[in-house]
Design a protein around this motif. Structure first.
Motif, PDB file in Angstrom:
ATOM      1  N   PHE A  54      34.165  43.236  82.292  1.00 38.98           N
ATOM      2  CA  PHE A  54      33.788  41.918  82.812  1.00 38.98           C
ATOM      3  C   PHE A  54      34.353  41.753  84.217  1.00 38.98           C
ATOM      4  CE2 PHE A  54      34.823  37.128  82.385  1.00 38.98           C
ATOM      5  CZ  PHE A  54      33.583  36.757  82.899  1.00 38.98           C
ATOM      6  N   THR A  55      33.453  41.598  85.182  1.00 39.74           N
ATOM      7  CA  THR A  55      33.882  41.328  86.556  1.00 39.74           C
ATOM      8  C   THR A  55      33.205  40.035  87.020  1.00 39.74           C
ATOM      9  OG1 THR A  55      32.079  42.705  87.376  1.00 39.74           O
ATOM     10  CG2 THR A  55      34.244  43.761  87.220  1.00 39.74           C
ATOM     11  N   MET A  56      33.675  39.502  88.125  1.00 47.04           N
ATOM     12  CA  MET A  56      33.125  38.288  88.747  1.00 47.04           C
ATOM     13  C   MET A  56      33.035  37.087  87.777  1.00 47.04           C
ATOM     14  SD  MET A  56      30.252  40.046  91.149  1.00 47.04           S
ATOM     15  CE  MET A  56      30.292  38.843  92.466  1.00 47.04           C
ATOM     16  N   PRO A  57      34.158  36.736  87.138  1.00 46.44           N
ATOM     17  CA  PRO A  57      34.115  35.617  86.186  1.00 46.44           C
ATOM     18  C   PRO A  57      33.744  34.289  86.842  1.00 46.44           C
ATOM     19  CG  PRO A  57      36.385  36.207  86.693  1.00 46.44           C
ATOM     20  CD  PRO A  57      35.522  37.260  87.332  1.00 46.44           C
ATOM     21  N   GLN A  58      33.885  34.234  88.171  1.00 45.18           N
ATOM     22  CA  GLN A  58      33.544  32.980  88.863  1.00 45.18           C
ATOM     23  C   GLN A  58      32.082  32.606  88.648  1.00 45.18           C
ATOM     24  OE1 GLN A  58      34.260  35.849  90.325  1.00 45.18           O
ATOM     25  NE2 GLN A  58      33.005  36.226  92.146  1.00 45.18           N
ATOM     26  N   LEU A  59      31.241  33.623  88.342  1.00 44.85           N
ATOM     27  CA  LEU A  59      29.823  33.311  88.118  1.00 44.85           C
ATOM     28  C   LEU A  59      29.622  32.574  86.797  1.00 44.85           C
ATOM     29  CD1 LEU A  59      28.257  36.656  89.385  1.00 44.85           C
ATOM     30  CD2 LEU A  59      28.314  34.456  90.572  1.00 44.85           C
ATOM     31  N   VAL A  60      30.539  32.791  85.845  1.00 42.40           N
ATOM     32  CA  VAL A  60      30.495  32.032  84.586  1.00 42.40           C
ATOM     33  C   VAL A  60      31.084  30.648  84.843  1.00 42.40           C
ATOM     34  CG1 VAL A  60      31.262  31.940  82.179  1.00 42.40           C
ATOM     35  CG2 VAL A  60      30.695  34.149  83.216  1.00 42.40           C
ATOM     36  N   ASP A  61      32.250  30.637  85.513  1.00 36.88           N
ATOM     37  CA  ASP A  61      32.897  29.350  85.815  1.00 36.88           C
ATOM     38  C   ASP A  61      31.933  28.399  86.524  1.00 36.88           C
ATOM     39  OD1 ASP A  61      35.252  30.299  84.781  1.00 36.88           O
ATOM     40  OD2 ASP A  61      36.080  30.915  86.705  1.00 36.88           O
ATOM     41  N   GLU A  62      31.157  28.975  87.437  1.00 41.18           N
ATOM     42  CA  GLU A  62      30.237  28.163  88.253  1.00 41.18           C
ATOM     43  C   GLU A  62      29.274  27.344  87.387  1.00 41.18           C
ATOM     44  OE1 GLU A  62      28.422  30.571  91.421  1.00 41.18           O
ATOM     45  OE2 GLU A  62      26.598  29.398  91.123  1.00 41.18           O
ATOM     46  N   PHE A  72      36.354  28.367  78.050  1.00 41.53           N
ATOM     47  CA  PHE A  72      36.330  29.812  78.224  1.00 41.53           C
ATOM     48  C   PHE A  72      37.544  30.244  79.037  1.00 41.53           C
ATOM     49  CE2 PHE A  72      34.580  33.149  81.165  1.00 41.53           C
ATOM     50  CZ  PHE A  72      34.501  34.148  80.229  1.00 41.53           C
ATOM     51  N   ARG A  73      38.363  31.122  78.443  1.00 45.10           N
ATOM     52  CA  ARG A  73      39.550  31.587  79.162  1.00 45.10           C
ATOM     53  C   ARG A  73      39.521  33.099  79.280  1.00 45.10           C
ATOM     54  NH1 ARG A  73      42.336  28.071  75.746  1.00 45.10           N
ATOM     55  NH2 ARG A  73      42.552  26.025  76.682  1.00 45.10           N
ATOM     56  N   TYR A  74      40.089  33.586  80.345  1.00 40.81           N
ATOM     57  CA  TYR A  74      40.120  35.040  80.523  1.00 40.81           C
ATOM     58  C   TYR A  74      41.375  35.419  81.297  1.00 40.81           C
ATOM     59  CZ  TYR A  74      37.983  33.329  84.869  1.00 40.81           C
ATOM     60  OH  TYR A  74      37.707  32.627  86.013  1.00 40.81           O
ATOM     61  N   GLN A  75      41.767  36.680  81.154  1.00 40.86           N
ATOM     62  CA  GLN A  75      42.930  37.159  81.897  1.00 40.86           C
ATOM     63  C   GLN A  75      42.526  38.291  82.841  1.00 40.86           C
ATOM     64  OE1 GLN A  75      45.502  40.118  79.760  1.00 40.86           O
ATOM     65  NE2 GLN A  75      44.816  39.008  77.948  1.00 40.86           N
ATOM     66  N   ARG A  76      43.223  38.374  83.963  1.00 39.70           N
ATOM     67  CA  ARG A  76      43.002  39.470  84.909  1.00 39.70           C
ATOM     68  C   ARG A  76      43.730  40.697  84.385  1.00 39.70           C
ATOM     69  NH1 ARG A  76      42.300  40.259  90.541  1.00 39.70           N
ATOM     70  NH2 ARG A  76      41.785  38.078  90.851  1.00 39.70           N
ATOM     71  N   LEU A  77      43.099  41.857  84.442  1.00 38.00           N
ATOM     72  CA  LEU A  77      43.737  43.071  83.935  1.00 38.00           C
ATOM     73  C   LEU A  77      44.623  43.687  85.008  1.00 38.00           C
ATOM     74  CD1 LEU A  77      40.687  44.798  82.175  1.00 38.00           C
ATOM     75  CD2 LEU A  77      42.465  43.396  81.117  1.00 38.00           C
ATOM     76  N   ASP A  78      45.822  44.105  84.596  1.00 40.52           N
ATOM     77  CA  ASP A  78      46.688  44.845  85.533  1.00 40.52           C
ATOM     78  C   ASP A  78      46.216  46.306  85.539  1.00 40.52           C
ATOM     79  OD1 ASP A  78      48.785  45.862  87.047  1.00 40.52           O
ATOM     80  OD2 ASP A  78      50.046  46.144  85.260  1.00 40.52           O
ATOM     81  N   VAL A  79      46.080  46.874  84.339  1.00 38.94           N
ATOM     82  CA  VAL A  79      45.521  48.231  84.231  1.00 38.94           C
ATOM     83  C   VAL A  79      44.050  48.078  83.898  1.00 38.94           C
ATOM     84  CG1 VAL A  79      45.475  50.332  82.838  1.00 38.94           C
ATOM     85  CG2 VAL A  79      47.670  49.274  83.442  1.00 38.94           C
ATOM     86  N   ILE A  80      43.190  48.620  84.764  1.00 38.13           N
ATOM     87  CA  ILE A  80      41.766  48.507  84.444  1.00 38.13           C
ATOM     88  C   ILE A  80      41.359  49.647  83.513  1.00 38.13           C
ATOM     89  CG2 ILE A  80      39.406  48.402  85.335  1.00 38.13           C
ATOM     90  CD1 ILE A  80      40.466  47.141  87.839  1.00 38.13           C
ATOM     91  N   LEU A  90      38.438  42.597  93.742  1.00 37.96           N
ATOM     92  CA  LEU A  90      38.211  41.295  93.092  1.00 37.96           C
ATOM     93  C   LEU A  90      38.809  41.248  91.684  1.00 37.96           C
ATOM     94  CD1 LEU A  90      34.504  40.576  94.143  1.00 37.96           C
ATOM     95  CD2 LEU A  90      36.613  39.851  95.263  1.00 37.96           C
ATOM     96  N   GLY A  91      38.863  42.388  91.013  1.00 36.30           N
ATOM     97  CA  GLY A  91      39.524  42.438  89.709  1.00 36.30           C
ATOM     98  C   GLY A  91      38.581  42.557  88.525  1.00 36.30           C
ATOM     99  N   ALA A  92      39.136  43.102  87.443  1.00 35.47           N
ATOM    100  CA  ALA A  92      38.405  43.149  86.174  1.00 35.47           C
ATOM    101  C   ALA A  92      39.138  42.214  85.216  1.00 35.47           C
ATOM    102  CB  ALA A  92      38.380  44.567  85.623  1.00 35.47           C
ATOM    103  N   PHE A  93      38.411  41.643  84.277  1.00 30.99           N
ATOM    104  CA  PHE A  93      38.952  40.547  83.465  1.00 30.99           C
ATOM    105  C   PHE A  93      38.660  40.783  81.982  1.00 30.99           C
ATOM    106  CE2 PHE A  93      38.248  39.312  87.742  1.00 30.99           C
ATOM    107  CZ  PHE A  93      39.323  38.509  88.061  1.00 30.99           C
ATOM    108  N   TYR A  94      39.422  40.087  81.162  1.00 32.12           N
ATOM    109  CA  TYR A  94      39.170  40.178  79.725  1.00 32.12           C
ATOM    110  C   TYR A  94      39.097  38.756  79.162  1.00 32.12           C
ATOM    111  CZ  TYR A  94      39.515  41.169  74.807  1.00 32.12           C
ATOM    112  OH  TYR A  94      39.245  41.218  73.466  1.00 32.12           O
ATOM    113  N   PRO A  95      37.956  38.389  78.589  1.00 32.99           N
ATOM    114  CA  PRO A  95      37.838  37.027  78.039  1.00 32.99           C
ATOM    115  C   PRO A  95      38.599  36.911  76.717  1.00 32.99           C
ATOM    116  CG  PRO A  95      35.658  38.073  78.348  1.00 32.99           C
ATOM    117  CD  PRO A  95      36.690  39.138  78.479  1.00 32.99           C
ATOM    118  N   GLU A  96      39.263  35.815  76.543  1.00 30.70           N
ATOM    119  CA  GLU A  96      39.932  35.540  75.262  1.00 30.70           C
ATOM    120  C   GLU A  96      38.866  35.595  74.165  1.00 30.70           C
ATOM    121  OE1 GLU A  96      41.951  31.602  74.380  1.00 30.70           O
ATOM    122  OE2 GLU A  96      43.325  32.507  75.840  1.00 30.70           O
TER     123      GLU A  96
END
Ligand code: FAD
Length: 492
Positions: free
Chosen positions: A57-65, A78-86, A216-222
């Motif tokens: 999951f990348t670009m979570p701002q498109l969901v937030d929008e 909807f909550r998500y965390q930024r991954l330190d290790v991708i 920009l980062g990769a993310f993981y949704p709760e």
């Protein structure tokens, strides 16, 4: 109130429905399956939960929008965390490399493990950012099929960076020019698979993809990737969108080159001024619009790759694995030749293992893990999938067992399999391709179907098979473009 119909409750369809509801339309979503999500769905097996399709999951701002657009606070849904290790990479020569998201940390790891200067890696990521920033506003955020797009100031921004865009070279050639280390080139070439393409054919412009992960980062949704679809459906329903399940669209009705509605499998005629197809564009024309001359050149563009996935309940934990893990093949060129030229699976495929129980322990029983094990494969063109699945399963188990120095087979307690035939049957994606048409040539962006058709007023298209392409962020952007194209209901 003017009515709109969205055909398909994939991520693009759900997002389009939200945008049309916010615009003031009464929206019905017709979904052939008994639930929403399309490729982004989930299932449970013997106490293990699996995200069935997307995992990164990348670009979570498109969901937030979408929540912001509807006047809601995204984090309430909807909550998500930024991954330190991708990603944890395992190369064929035994080298292991941890891809940290943070560019400096990633560059330091590459320097330590692969002996490539960190400055070169950081410079590469800066270039990746420049390609993204020069191209995204025009190529991803807007319709490529409207004159206004080319008159906008954004186009001018691409001019100074034209030489860097890599339109005349392939991803692999560009990466080889930058780095001598074959392992790092393989790591960078892999980004072509993010839209089902071949790094030996796809233009080097796709080298913008590392920017998404590392800058920009990769993310993981709760709750896993499915939580994205779940939270958006909740929002859509709050906005009054009506989801009709087991309601396959059979025909898009038109009169005087205008949409008038949709006929469904239950022979219901649902009227609408606006119809948005989130169904793959090939079956949309072939099945739902038999009266229309189809845009053959567009529909016959080569399809992207597909996937073969083994979902395994594993009754032990592997501490050396992370959320995303890649076990590379020895020879990437041979692997891609198998997928795109020979249209079969390489005897030494790169294997991707995704384990959501690393971050959502409730996804697997105690001291166990839910493995989503995927290899890239060609789209379906009549191969003997039963045989390919059988052979590849053995290859994958043997490869993982060697890399992890343990007999992986001994820990598999349950299994489900998804292959290109299953993907097409479950989602209507033509030939089981994951991302519509491939990006294996430099004109691919222009040859994808637009988000509208000039032949039928009121008919629009969103999702991974049309502009700007497949993958969660691009599907969300396709819905955004449709939202911008559809007139306000008060317009005559
Ligand atoms: P789809 O998901 O294709 O859904 C279309 C919907 O339309 C379906 O629900 C279908 O039932 C419905 N439908 C079809 N025909 C009809 C009809 N006639 N009437 C009514 N309904 C109909 N993307 C990423 O960003 N990251 C990843 O890590 C990633 N990995 C992936 C791994 C796999 C195994 C797969 C399969 C995909 C992956 N993708 C990934 C791609 C991503 O999942 C897709 O690009 C995206 O989910 C497609 O969404 P969509 O809007 O095009 O709709």
């Amino acid at each position: 109130m003017k009515k709109a119909i969205v055909i398909g409750a994939g991520i693009g369809g759900i997002a389009a429905a939200i945008r049309l509801a916010v615009k003031g339309y009464a929206v019905n979503v017709l979904e052939a399956n008994n639930s929403f999500g399309g490729k982004m769905t989930q299932f449970t097996l013997n106490g293990y939960r699996f995200d069935k399709g997307p995992s990164l999951f990348t670009m979570p701002q498109l969901v937030d929008e979408l929540f912001t657009l509807a006047g809601r606070n995204s984090s309430d849904y909807f909550r998500y965390q930024r991954l330190d290790v991708i990603t944890q990479y395992f190369f064929a020569d035994g080298t292991r490399l941890t891809a940290y998201q943070e560019p400096a940390k990633f560059a330091a790891e590459v320097e330590q493990k692969l002996k490539i200067s960190r400055e070169k890696v950081e410079k590469y990521l800066i270039k990746s950012r420049r390609i993204y920033e020069a191209t995204a506003p025009t190529f991803l955020h807007k319709s490529l099929h409207q004159v206004q797009t080319y008159l906008s100031g954004d186009v001018l921004k691409t001019i100074p960076v034209l030489p860097e865009l890599g339109l005349t070279t392939t991803m692999h050639a560009a990466n080889t020019k930058e780095f001598k280390d074959k392992r790092f080139v393989q790591l960078l070439d892999r980004f072509a698979t993010y839209n089902g393409s071949d790094p030996y054919q796809a233009p080097a412009t796709l080298n913008l993809i590392p920017h998404l992960e590392h800058n920009l980062g990769a993310f993981y949704p709760e709750g896993g990737i499915y939580a994205i679809a779940q939270s958006l459906v909740k929002l859509a329903e709050e906005l009054g969108v009506h989801f009709l399940y087991n309601e396959r669209a059979e025909e898009i009705l038109t009169e005087n080159n205008k949409t008038t509605g949709v006929r469904t499998v239950k022979q219901t005629l649902i009227p609408a001024e606006i119809v948005v197809s989130n169904m793959d564009v090939v079956p949309t024309y072939r099945k739902l619009l038999p009266q229309l001359t189809a845009p053959e050149k567009t529909l016959q563009q080569p399809r992207s790759s597909s996937a073969l996935i083994f979902y395994w309940g594993i009754n032990r934990e592997f501490k050396e694995l992370h959320l995303h893990n890649i076990f590379f093949s020895k020879d990437y060129k041979i692997e891609f030749e198998h997928i795109f030229q020979r249209k079969t699976i390489s005897p030494d495929p790169t294997v991707y293992v995704n384990i959501t129980s690393k971050l959502s322990p409730e996804d697997a029983p105690e001291a166990s893990e839910n493995w989503f094990v995927m290899v890239n494969v060609p789209h379906n063109s009549g191969q003997d999938w039963a045989d390919l699945v059988k052979v590849t399963r053995e290859t994958v188990i043997s490869k993982l067992s060697k890399a992890l120095q343990t007999d992986v087979n001994a820990y598999i307690t349950c299994e489900q399999v998804w292959d290109p035939i299953g993907i097409e049957a479950d989602t209507s994606s033509f030939a089981g391709a994951l991302y519509g048409s491939s990006s294996n040539n430099r004109l691919a962006a222009f040859l994808r179907h637009p988000n509208f058709t000039s032949k039928v007023k009121g008919l629009y298209f969103c999702g991974g098979s049309v502009h700007p392409g497949g993958g969660i962020p691009l599907c969300l952007l396709s819905a955004k473009i449709v939202g911008d194209l559809v007139p306000s209901p008060s317009d005559k």
